[in-house]
Motif scaffolding. Structure first.
Motif, PDB file in Angstrom:
ATOM      1  N   GLN A 184       0.824  -1.207   0.000  1.00  0.00           N
ATOM      2  CA  GLN A 184       0.000   0.000   0.000  1.00  0.00           C
ATOM      3  C   GLN A 184       0.860   1.260   0.000  1.00  0.00           C
ATOM      4  O   GLN A 184       0.600   2.209  -0.740  1.00  0.00           O
ATOM      5  N   GLU A 185       1.852   1.248   0.853  1.00  0.00           N
ATOM      6  CA  GLU A 185       2.730   2.406   1.009  1.00  0.00           C
ATOM      7  C   GLU A 185       3.421   2.743  -0.310  1.00  0.00           C
ATOM      8  O   GLU A 185       3.435   3.892  -0.751  1.00  0.00           O
ATOM      9  N   ASN A 186       3.984   1.735  -0.946  1.00  0.00           N
ATOM     10  CA  ASN A 186       4.690   1.948  -2.206  1.00  0.00           C
ATOM     11  C   ASN A 186       3.750   2.373  -3.327  1.00  0.00           C
ATOM     12  O   ASN A 186       4.047   3.302  -4.085  1.00  0.00           O
ATOM     13  N   ALA A 187       2.622   1.671  -3.449  1.00  0.00           N
ATOM     14  CA  ALA A 187       1.693   1.958  -4.536  1.00  0.00           C
ATOM     15  C   ALA A 187       1.120   3.362  -4.411  1.00  0.00           C
ATOM     16  O   ALA A 187       0.918   4.055  -5.411  1.00  0.00           O
ATOM     17  N   ALA A 188       0.862   3.796  -3.176  1.00  0.00           N
ATOM     18  CA  ALA A 188       0.359   5.155  -2.973  1.00  0.00           C
ATOM     19  C   ALA A 188       1.426   6.190  -3.314  1.00  0.00           C
ATOM     20  O   ALA A 188       1.145   7.207  -3.964  1.00  0.00           O
ATOM     21  N   ALA A 189       2.657   5.934  -2.912  1.00  0.00           N
ATOM     22  CA  ALA A 189       3.742   6.882  -3.160  1.00  0.00           C
ATOM     23  C   ALA A 189       4.020   7.054  -4.648  1.00  0.00           C
ATOM     24  O   ALA A 189       4.307   8.165  -5.120  1.00  0.00           O
ATOM     25  N   ASP A 190       3.929   5.958  -5.410  1.00  0.00           N
ATOM     26  CA  ASP A 190       4.229   6.010  -6.838  1.00  0.00           C
ATOM     27  C   ASP A 190       2.978   6.084  -7.713  1.00  0.00           C
ATOM     28  O   ASP A 190       3.080   6.014  -8.937  1.00  0.00           O
ATOM     29  N   ASN A 191       1.802   6.203  -7.070  1.00  0.00           N
ATOM     30  CA  ASN A 191       0.541   6.323  -7.802  1.00  0.00           C
ATOM     31  C   ASN A 191       0.369   5.172  -8.800  1.00  0.00           C
ATOM     32  O   ASN A 191       0.034   5.367  -9.960  1.00  0.00           O
ATOM     33  N   VAL A 192       0.592   3.967  -8.313  1.00  0.00           N
ATOM     34  CA  VAL A 192       0.483   2.775  -9.150  1.00  0.00           C
ATOM     35  C   VAL A 192      -0.942   2.246  -9.107  1.00  0.00           C
ATOM     36  O   VAL A 192      -1.496   2.022  -8.025  1.00  0.00           O
ATOM     37  N   SER A 193      -1.536   2.033 -10.263  1.00  0.00           N
ATOM     38  CA  SER A 193      -2.917   1.555 -10.319  1.00  0.00           C
ATOM     39  C   SER A 193      -3.076   0.300 -11.158  1.00  0.00           C
ATOM     40  O   SER A 193      -4.190  -0.197 -11.316  1.00  0.00           O
ATOM     41  N   ALA A 194      -1.990  -0.210 -11.725  1.00  0.00           N
ATOM     42  CA  ALA A 194      -2.088  -1.400 -12.562  1.00  0.00           C
ATOM     43  C   ALA A 194      -0.730  -2.088 -12.615  1.00  0.00           C
ATOM     44  O   ALA A 194       0.293  -1.501 -12.271  1.00  0.00           O
ATOM     45  N   THR A 195      -0.746  -3.338 -13.051  1.00  0.00           N
ATOM     46  CA  THR A 195       0.506  -4.067 -13.204  1.00  0.00           C
ATOM     47  C   THR A 195       0.579  -4.704 -14.591  1.00  0.00           C
ATOM     48  O   THR A 195      -0.459  -5.047 -15.160  1.00  0.00           O
ATOM     49  N   PRO A 196       1.802  -4.850 -15.142  1.00  0.00           N
ATOM     50  CA  PRO A 196       3.027  -4.320 -14.562  1.00  0.00           C
ATOM     51  C   PRO A 196       3.161  -2.820 -14.809  1.00  0.00           C
ATOM     52  O   PRO A 196       2.733  -2.315 -15.848  1.00  0.00           O
ATOM     53  N   THR A 197       3.735  -2.123 -13.841  1.00  0.00           N
ATOM     54  CA  THR A 197       4.066  -0.713 -13.976  1.00  0.00           C
ATOM     55  C   THR A 197       5.559  -0.570 -13.739  1.00  0.00           C
ATOM     56  O   THR A 197       6.111  -1.175 -12.825  1.00  0.00           O
ATOM     57  N   LEU A 198       6.204   0.250 -14.556  1.00  0.00           N
ATOM     58  CA  LEU A 198       7.624   0.515 -14.417  1.00  0.00           C
ATOM     59  C   LEU A 198       7.850   1.951 -13.984  1.00  0.00           C
ATOM     60  O   LEU A 198       7.206   2.871 -14.497  1.00  0.00           O
ATOM     61  N   ILE A 199       8.747   2.131 -13.031  1.00  0.00           N
ATOM     62  CA  ILE A 199       9.203   3.465 -12.640  1.00  0.00           C
ATOM     63  C   ILE A 199      10.661   3.541 -13.070  1.00  0.00           C
ATOM     64  O   ILE A 199      11.523   2.885 -12.489  1.00  0.00           O
ATOM     65  N   ILE A 200      10.931   4.319 -14.108  1.00  0.00           N
ATOM     66  CA  ILE A 200      12.284   4.427 -14.665  1.00  0.00           C
ATOM     67  C   ILE A 200      12.853   5.781 -14.271  1.00  0.00           C
ATOM     68  O   ILE A 200      12.400   6.826 -14.753  1.00  0.00           O
ATOM     69  N   ASP A 201      13.803   5.748 -13.374  1.00  0.00           N
ATOM     70  CA  ASP A 201      14.386   6.988 -12.837  1.00  0.00           C
ATOM     71  C   ASP A 201      13.307   7.958 -12.378  1.00  0.00           C
ATOM     72  O   ASP A 201      13.363   9.164 -12.666  1.00  0.00           O
ATOM     73  N   GLY A 202      12.299   7.423 -11.687  1.00  0.00           N
ATOM     74  CA  GLY A 202      11.247   8.253 -11.115  1.00  0.00           C
ATOM     75  C   GLY A 202      10.082   8.549 -12.038  1.00  0.00           C
ATOM     76  O   GLY A 202       9.082   9.113 -11.599  1.00  0.00           O
ATOM     77  N   GLU A 203      10.160   8.137 -13.294  1.00  0.00           N
ATOM     78  CA  GLU A 203       9.091   8.400 -14.262  1.00  0.00           C
ATOM     79  C   GLU A 203       8.279   7.130 -14.496  1.00  0.00           C
ATOM     80  O   GLU A 203       8.833   6.074 -14.793  1.00  0.00           O
ATOM     81  N   LYS A 204       6.968   7.242 -14.379  1.00  0.00           N
ATOM     82  CA  LYS A 204       6.094   6.067 -14.472  1.00  0.00           C
ATOM     83  C   LYS A 204       5.797   5.706 -15.924  1.00  0.00           C
ATOM     84  O   LYS A 204       5.514   6.569 -16.759  1.00  0.00           O
ATOM     85  N   HIS A 205       5.862   4.389 -16.202  1.00  0.00           N
ATOM     86  CA  HIS A 205       5.550   3.856 -17.528  1.00  0.00           C
ATOM     87  C   HIS A 205       4.659   2.636 -17.365  1.00  0.00           C
ATOM     88  O   HIS A 205       4.798   1.868 -16.409  1.00  0.00           O
ATOM     89  N   SER A 206       3.791   2.416 -18.330  1.00  0.00           N
ATOM     90  CA  SER A 206       2.964   1.216 -18.316  1.00  0.00           C
ATOM     91  C   SER A 206       3.713   0.073 -18.982  1.00  0.00           C
ATOM     92  O   SER A 206       4.863   0.224 -19.416  1.00  0.00           O
ATOM     93  N   ASN A 207       3.078  -1.070 -19.077  1.00  0.00           N
ATOM     94  CA  ASN A 207       3.677  -2.247 -19.682  1.00  0.00           C
ATOM     95  C   ASN A 207       4.171  -1.928 -21.096  1.00  0.00           C
ATOM     96  O   ASN A 207       3.531  -1.161 -21.832  1.00  0.00           O
ATOM     97  N   MET A 208       5.303  -2.506 -21.462  1.00  0.00           N
ATOM     98  CA  MET A 208       5.853  -2.234 -22.793  1.00  0.00           C
ATOM     99  C   MET A 208       6.675  -3.415 -23.267  1.00  0.00           C
ATOM    100  O   MET A 208       7.053  -4.294 -22.487  1.00  0.00           O
ATOM    101  N   SER A 209       6.975  -3.407 -24.541  1.00  0.00           N
ATOM    102  CA  SER A 209       7.816  -4.446 -25.127  1.00  0.00           C
ATOM    103  C   SER A 209       9.275  -4.181 -24.782  1.00  0.00           C
ATOM    104  O   SER A 209       9.652  -3.081 -24.351  1.00  0.00           O
TER     105      SER A 209
END
Length: 223
Positions: A184-209
């Motif tokens: 909960q703590e992590n998902a709230a801090a990074d505003n994660v709402s789906a998986t997989p989610t990537l945080i690349i150097d602090g920038e959020k990205h959705s699933n990708m190839s």
């Protein structure tokens, strides 16, 4: 891509049944996530300091990737086999990327899988995770909860863990609560709402190839 339930519920993950422990005649109790003590929306009311970040790669790598993934998410299993493996070979093993895996829990089975993967400590975590992701379609469909728990124990044994160690991990109620609070703590801090989610150097990205991810990484590295 699997989407998270709102991170505000008492147990976060509402699943069938009313007991925190799943009792069966065939096996010892296993920790679940139903009816967990109330926690705040960011997990702050649960002690999470003992939860270890599972990571691989050099601490001083120029790029840090955090993946939010669930052991029961099919898209996460695909990402793990088709993207993470070449990512490790091309960027992690040579010191270009530090990779952090953060568990997400949609259901009790994903939590149990996490507890088995973490049972051997950081040294065994990614090896067990490889097995769980590669065989996800098998153990998640093993049958009732008892059968699924049995399949997870089998995976732990394949990784060299004995039955007593596995059962102690699966019965650790405090650890189960802490993991949910940590999630909960992590998902709230990074505003994660789906998986997989990537945080690349602090920038959020959705699933990708892998090709799309490699393009982002090479641009950052100036390659």
């Amino acid at each position: 891509m699997k989407r998270l339930l709102p991170i505000v519920a008492v147990a976060v993950l509402a699943i069938a049944g009313g007991a925190y422990w799943m009792n069966t005649q065939q096996s010892a109790p296993v920790a679940g996530v139903t009816n967990i003590e109330p926690v705040s929306s960011d997990g702050a009311d649960v002690e999470t300091s003992g939860i270890v970040e599972m990571m691989m790669g050099a601490d001083d790598a120029p790029i840090t990737i955090v993946e939010y993934a669930s052991f029961t998410c099919p898209h996460c299993a695909t990402f793990h086999t088709q993207v993470l493996k070449p990512l490790k070979a091309d960027y992690v093993d040579n010191g270009k990327v530090k990779f952090i895996f953060r568990d997400v829990y949609f259901d009790r089975f994903g939590l149990w899988a996490s507890m088995v993967a973490r049972c051997g400590g950081p040294e065994k975590f990614f090896g067990i995770t490889d097995i769980l992701m590669e065989t996800q379609s098998e153990w998640t469909r093993a049958g009732d909860p008892t059968a699924i728990a049995g399949s997870l124990r089998k995976t732990g044994r394949l990784a060299g863990l004995d039955d007593d160690t596995l059962q102690a991990c699966l019965q650790d109620e405090d650890k189960a609560k802490a993991l949910v609070g940590w999630f909960q703590e992590n998902a709230a801090a990074d505003n994660v709402s789906a998986t997989p989610t990537l945080i690349i150097d602090g920038e959020k990205h959705s699933n990708m190839s892998y090709d799309a991810l490699r393009e982002i990484l090479d641009a950052k590295l100036g390659e």
